[in-house]
Design an enzyme around this catalytic site. Structure first.
Site, mmCIF file in Angstrom:
data_model
loop_
_atom_site.group_PDB
_atom_site.id
_atom_site.type_symbol
_atom_site.label_atom_id
_atom_site.label_comp_id
_atom_site.label_asym_id
_atom_site.label_seq_id
_atom_site.Cartn_x
_atom_site.Cartn_y
_atom_site.Cartn_z
ATOM 1 N N HIS A 63 0.820 -1.218 0.000
ATOM 2 C CA HIS A 63 0.000 0.000 0.000
ATOM 3 C C HIS A 63 0.854 1.267 0.000
ATOM 4 O O HIS A 63 0.313 2.374 -0.105
ATOM 5 C CB HIS A 63 -1.009 -0.009 1.156
ATOM 6 C CG HIS A 63 -0.447 0.269 2.508
ATOM 7 N ND1 HIS A 63 -0.160 -0.723 3.430
ATOM 8 C CD2 HIS A 63 -0.132 1.431 3.121
ATOM 9 C CE1 HIS A 63 0.295 -0.182 4.540
ATOM 10 N NE2 HIS A 63 0.318 1.139 4.383
ATOM 11 N N ASP A 118 -0.024 -7.716 1.612
ATOM 12 C CA ASP A 118 0.417 -6.316 1.622
ATOM 13 C C ASP A 118 1.943 -6.273 1.685
ATOM 14 O O ASP A 118 2.545 -6.007 2.724
ATOM 15 C CB ASP A 118 -0.205 -5.588 2.819
ATOM 16 C CG ASP A 118 0.042 -4.088 2.774
ATOM 17 O OD1 ASP A 118 0.531 -3.596 1.742
ATOM 18 O OD2 ASP A 118 -0.245 -3.419 3.786
ATOM 19 N N SER A 211 4.206 2.387 8.103
ATOM 20 C CA SER A 211 3.893 1.324 7.145
ATOM 21 C C SER A 211 5.140 0.835 6.424
ATOM 22 O O SER A 211 5.983 1.632 6.003
ATOM 23 C CB SER A 211 2.901 1.835 6.100
ATOM 24 O OG SER A 211 1.642 2.058 6.648
#
Length: 259
Positions: A63, A118, A211
């Site tokens: 992402h 992811d 992230s």
């Protein structure tokens, strides 16, 4: 020049702390200098973390996908001139083929969303120089154990509700929990391709801007920061991480086919 671009982007709001709809250190501490030499900062329209797993390869979250990437290695403080600092462009990015493409774009989390897979590999424009401040970390070879002590790191927000980015790399000590704890906490799907980690009383968590960074359990890289609750560090809402042991074959295959 990259230092000036980074300073202006972060100071004037030209870079968002995290991709829309995703998280991703709250309750952590300043990492000991050069203690996380595999940690990288990835600068595009967002701020993400990443992990150096080979001199030519960085692993991060899918992402964090963008049309361009600037990779900072050997950094402790993003705004100081440091002896081990290196800078690389990215030749090519390889998001996991089973990660849903629409999740890479502006997306508000919905009930039933599945953020499995992811994961993304970045091929650097030239290999990193391995030094005391820049090192690779091995992929896992065994399943992580529930209850393990884990360490997550990043330059993400230190405040659950506000975008407050630290200058220095932050570390946080959390525990690996059973996936059932995350299944109970979230309306989104929690699958066997994910890890659940945090503290059930809250206080400690990864957050916006973390992230793609590492989750290291009992000294082994086991996860990549993926998603979690907004706001971060709420009780009964642990963080969710991509489970790397499930992807080692894919990672090695991509690296082998793209030397």
């Amino acid at each position: 020049m990259w230092f000036l671009i980074l300073f202006l982007a972060l100071s004037l709001g030209g870079i968002d702390a995290a991709p829309p709809g995703q998280s991703r250190i709250v309750g952590g501490y300043k990492c000991e200098k050069n203690s996380q030499p595999w940690q990288v900062a990835i600068i595009n329209e967002y701020l993400c973390g990443g992990v150096l797993i080979d001199p030519s390869w960085v692993i991060t979250a899918a992402h964090c996908y963008s049309n361009y990437y600037h990779v900072l290695l050997g950094r402790n403080n993003l705004f100081e001139d440091e002896p081990f600092a290196q800078y690389r462009f990215v030749n090519q990015s390889f998001p996991h083929p089973d990660y849903k493409p629409f999740l890479m774009r502006n997306h508000t989390r919905q009930r039933g969303d599945d953020y499995s897979n992811d994961l993304m590999l970045l091929h650097l424009s030239e290999p990193a120089d391995i030094t005391d401040g820049v090192k690779v970390i091995d992929l896992p070879t065994e399943e992580p154990k529930v209850g393990s002590t884990c360490l997550a790191s990043g330059w993400g927000s230190t405040k659950p509700l506000n975008w407050e980015l630290p200058d220095d790399l932050q570390c946080v000590n959390i525990h690996l929990l059973s996936n059932e704890k995350c299944i109970e906490a979230y309306e989104q799907k929690v699958t066997d391709l994910m890890l659940c980690a945090g503290e059930m009383d809250g206080r400690k968590d990864t957050c916006k801007g973390d992230s793609g960074g590492p989750l290291i359990c009992d000294g082994v890289l086991q996860g990549i920061t993926s998603w979690g609750n907004v706001p971060c560090a709420e009780p009964y809402n642990p963080g969710v991480y991509t489970k790397l042991i499930k992807f080692t074959s894919w990672i090695k295959e991509v690296m082998k086919e793209n030397p």
